[in-house]
Design an enzyme around this catalytic site. Structure first.
Site, short mmCIF file in Angstrom:
data_model
loop_
_atom_site.label_atom_id
_atom_site.label_comp_id
_atom_site.label_asym_id
_atom_site.label_seq_id
_atom_site.Cartn_x
_atom_site.Cartn_y
_atom_site.Cartn_z
N HIS A 76 38.84 47.85 47.15
CA HIS A 76 40.11 47.30 46.69
C HIS A 76 41.32 48.17 47.08
CE1 HIS A 76 42.36 44.70 43.89
NE2 HIS A 76 43.02 45.78 43.53
N SER A 115 46.77 42.87 45.33
CA SER A 115 46.32 42.81 43.94
C SER A 115 47.32 42.02 43.09
CB SER A 115 46.07 44.24 43.46
OG SER A 115 45.18 44.29 42.38
N ASP A 137 35.28 44.62 46.90
CA ASP A 137 35.98 44.11 45.72
C ASP A 137 34.90 43.53 44.79
OD1 ASP A 137 38.88 44.23 45.41
OD2 ASP A 137 39.01 43.23 47.36
#
Length: 312
Positions: free
Chosen positions: A286, A164, A249
């Site tokens: 994610h 991330s 995601d």
């Protein structure tokens, strides 16, 4: 009018057409999870990170809270395999958290499976916002890698991995200026997991309240833009760069990864025979994409080990 976006003139970036609400939704990864609610996902993520870190510290030889600089958060943890020789591959991990949360102390997800295979793992902390600015974070990450190289000059390769916001910081290392840090690291691979490579959209979501990014800050710290205008070949051309995103995601995260992977149309990269690959990992969100690294048979754990040990 001048084309300031770096996009093709006439082709406006798709995110610019979104309402503020839509943009916020696109950049809220916990809103796209499928197996748990958002709150439970975030709680599970912290819990797995905490437990993996406690287990790593209890079961592996380690050096903890090693200072790589003078500031309080300029610290890293090093976890060793049984063989504590210095001629090891080093896997260096930068945590996510929108540049404003997270720490090395709950991010040692991958220590058990990687050290079991003879890889040393380094987990890095940096000054998150509002204390740290993006420029500072990029500089700290650069410093931490130079530190590992100086301390372990016989390493068999330094492999960078970020998740991330951490993937953004790792990607910035493709163009780092090592001379001012006094060591050129033996970089052998990049694993960029569910990252953000063009920071301009982030200026328009609540996360920027802590970052206080201006357009200039965003452009200067966007690996996507920096690579597009790079005049020199970043890192060694043979160095594999894996751009990885999870099936669950958000569409914007998918776009960010795909467009970053496609940067190699930039002349400096094409000339150098840049070894980038794009992977969409099946049925992970994610958070699962990184917490599953606690498992040795997880697809990403295996990709990492194959890249390090160059098995086809």
């Amino acid at each position: 009018s001048m084309d300031v976006t770096g996009e093709n003139p006439g082709r406006e970036a798709s995110w610019k057409k979104m309402s503020k609400e839509e943009l916020e939704i696109q950049y809220s990864p916990s809103g796209w999870v499928v197996r748990r609610g958002a709150e439970e996902t975030l709680r599970t993520y912290s819990q797995i990170g905490d437990e993996a870190t406690k287990r790593a510290q209890a079961t592996r030889g380690s050096l903890l809270h090693v200072p790589y600089g003078d500031r309080e958060r300029e610290r890293l943890d090093i976890y060793f395999p049984e063989d504590e020789s210095e001629a090891l591959p080093f896997f260096v991990f930068f945590h996510g958290g929108y540049w404003q949360s997270g720490s090395k102390d709950s991010s040692a997800f991958m220590v058990s499976p990687l050290t079991a295979q003879g890889v040393a793992v380094v987990v890095v902390s940096y000054d998150i916002a509002p204390k740290g600015t993006l420029d500072q974070m990029v500089d700290q990450v650069t410093q931490s890698i130079a530190f590992v190289q100086k301390r372990y000059p016989c390493n068999e390769g330094i492999y960078l991995c970020g998740h991330s916001a951490g993937a953004h910081l790792a990607a910035m290392m493709l163009l780092a200026n090592w001379t001012k840090h006094g060591a050129t690291p033996n970089l052998k691979g990049f694993f960029l997991v569910s990252g953000i490579y063009d920071l301009e959209p982030i200026m328009h979501i609540p996360e920027n309240e802590a970052l206080l990014m201006t357009l200039e800050d965003a452009q200067r710290n966007s690996p996507q833009r920096c690579l597009e205008v790079a005049l020199t070949q970043p890192v060694d051309a043979a160095c594999p760069v894996l751009v990885i995103v999870g099936q669950h995601d958000s569409p914007e995260y998918h776009r960010q990864s795909r467009e970053f992977y496609q940067v190699p149309s930039a002349p400096a990269l094409r000339r150098g025979g840049w070894k980038a690959s794009f992977e969409e990992l099946d049925d992970v969100d994610h958070f699962e994409i990184i917490w599953n690294l606690t498992q040795k048979d997880y697809v990403l754990t295996q990709m990492i080990l194959k890249t390090i040990f160059q098995e086809s």
